[in-house]
Write a protein that holds these residues in place. Structure first.
Motif, PDB file in Angstrom:
ATOM      1  N   SER A 205       0.842  -1.189   0.000  1.00  0.00           N
ATOM      2  CA  SER A 205       0.000   0.000   0.000  1.00  0.00           C
ATOM      3  C   SER A 205       0.881   1.243   0.000  1.00  0.00           C
ATOM      4  O   SER A 205       2.059   1.173   0.361  1.00  0.00           O
ATOM      5  N   GLU A 279      -8.205  -3.528  -6.951  1.00  0.00           N
ATOM      6  CA  GLU A 279      -8.773  -3.337  -5.601  1.00  0.00           C
ATOM      7  C   GLU A 279      -8.234  -2.061  -4.945  1.00  0.00           C
ATOM      8  O   GLU A 279      -7.615  -2.120  -3.885  1.00  0.00           O
ATOM      9  N   ARG A 318      -2.772   6.782  12.106  1.00  0.00           N
ATOM     10  CA  ARG A 318      -1.667   6.540  11.176  1.00  0.00           C
ATOM     11  C   ARG A 318      -0.323   7.101  11.658  1.00  0.00           C
ATOM     12  O   ARG A 318       0.698   6.430  11.519  1.00  0.00           O
TER      13      ARG A 318
END
Ligand code: LLP
Length: 420
Positions: A205, A279, A318
């Motif tokens: 990612s 995706e 995060r």
């Protein structure tokens, strides 16, 4: 703002599209997530442009932001969804998803989750291990069904991103090793409760370079040739998600440009007209959202100056989890000389920080916007320190929809009981 064209200052005030953020903070309180529907659709359109004339199903990886109102935007735009739990399945069905466009990833699917997914008729299970294959076969057979499957391959490609979000390397828990792929397909095609429909991978990612994708494409196509050579047809190829966004000057390829290049690689190898799937998560929603937070206290110190805000690591996990950078800007900038602040939340952990060394001219009561907060913020939010989760609004042209009310303490206590 850089990377977020839907977030901009007008006449000295920050807006998301046509919504004044100062006003939204007053009306709905803080912390508050504000999303731009137009930004989500623009991000989706970039993928669609890249795929013009091709057969592709875009499955939004809903773990990035699984709020119902956000899912609804993508369902109405014709997207499929990548899910990773029974909870995500029920959420996305509630938002109007078409079951046949749902694919189910994840290394730990339970029998109950498999049964429910078969019952509603999802499009594909992305199977991540040999034992999972056997269990899925058992469950499907017991229901008199055949489960559509794709094997998630671990292509052993380095996505050059944070180690916690790299998934396609040998040491990772995800997918089936490249070398074992053919054997796994042979086993799958021999099981009566399964129907092989595809192959998939997802290498990581926040990927900001093109090469890892090109390497993964080559490796996947090599495998498809081998598997089909053994007489097992592969209907679709799923390249996963992973495309990064601009948080702080990052320069990921644009979705349309990336796919134009990847498709020319597919064309060169004769796979250009194959059914494709992707995706994407972060790249569809990350820069569509901001989190508004009010400055509670300023606490200048000998070594550091702390700007204590009302959002914390439970709302914006995060930075604490990945040392991630989110820009922080004032909603109404002041002319005061900026000071260097540690922007921190009220949670009782030193790891509860939102931004280090930020130059801001602020006063208590000011509202700050934490940018690029559309992905992996609300969906990862928790109740740590018994803090209620934030409210969320979706800006849709001239309308502002409240898509999630602020969580109350009653909501938090609902499922708990005192001992008798
Ligand atoms: N497909 C699969 C199988 C995935 O595991 C993921 C993300 C995606 C698609 C979507 O990836 P994206 O396009 O969003 O990069 N919480 C982390 C990110 C975790 C990503 C997990 N898997 C963060 O905040 O950076």
């Amino acid at each position: 703002m850089p990377g977020q064209p839907h977030v901009a200052y007008r006449d000295g005030e920050l807006f998301v599209d046509d919504a004044r953020l100062g006003l939204l903070a007053k009306e709905h309180g803080t912390p508050l997530f504000v999303y731009s529907k137009a930004s989500m659709l623009a991000a989706l359109a970039a993928y669609q442009r890249g795929f013009t004339g091709r057969k592709v199903q875009i499955c939004y990886a809903m773990k990035a932001n699984s709020s119902l109102g956000v899912l609804q935007v993508f369902a109405r735009a014709g997207c499929g969804f990548d899910i990773v739990s029974g909870g995500e399945l029920e959420r996305v069905l509630a938002a109007g998803a078409v079951p046949a466009k749902i694919i189910f990833s994840g290394v730990g699917k339970t029998r109950t989750e498999m049964r429910r997914a078969l019952e509603v008729g999802i499009g594909c299970f992305n199977v991540e291990s040999e034992p999972e294959l056997e269990v899925l076969n058992e469950v499907a057979t017991s229901m008199g069904k055949r489960a559509p499957v794709s094997i998630r391959v671990n292509p052993n490609v380095d996505p050059k991103t944070h180690p916690y979000i790299s998934t396609g390397l040998k040491g990772s828990k995800f997918g089936i090793a490249h070398e074992r792929t053919l054997g796994t397909y042979q086993r799958a095609s021999g099981l009566a409760g399964l129907q092989v429909v595809g192959i998939d991978c997802h290498i990581g990612s926040q990927i900001t370079q093109e090469e890892p994708y090109l390497d993964a494409v080559d490796r996947m196509l090599d495998l498809v040739e081998v598997i089909e050579g053994a007489g097992i047809p592969i209907h679709h190829i799923d390249f996963g998600g992973g495309l990064g966004i601009n948080y702080n000057g990052d320069q990921p390829p644009q979705a349309d440009q990336l796919w134009t290049r990847l498709l020319s690689r597919l064309d060169a190898r004769g796979f250009g007209q194959r059914q494709l799937m992707i995706e994407p998560g972060r790249s569809l929603v990350g820069n569509a959202g901001v989190c508004l937070t009010e400055v509670l206290y300023l606490k200048p110190g000998e070594q550091k100056n702390f700007c204590i805000v009302d959002a914390a690591m439970n709302d914006l996990p995060r930075p604490a989890m990945y040392q991630a950078y989110h820009q922080i800007v004032p909603v109404i900038p002041r002319s005061d000389t900026p000071t260097t602040w540690e922007v921190v939340g009220p949670v009782c952990e030193s790891g509860d920080w939102i931004g280090h060394d930020r130059e801001l001219g602020v006063q208590p009561g000011d509202v700050l916007a934490v940018l690029s907060a559309g992905a992996y913020c609300m969906s990862m939010a928790s109740n740590y320190n018994s803090r209620g989760r934030a409210a969320e609004v979706l800006v849709d042209g001239a309308k502002v929809h409240v898509i999630r009310q602020r969580e109350t303490i009653q909501d938090q206590l609902l499922r708990e009981s005192l001992i008798k």
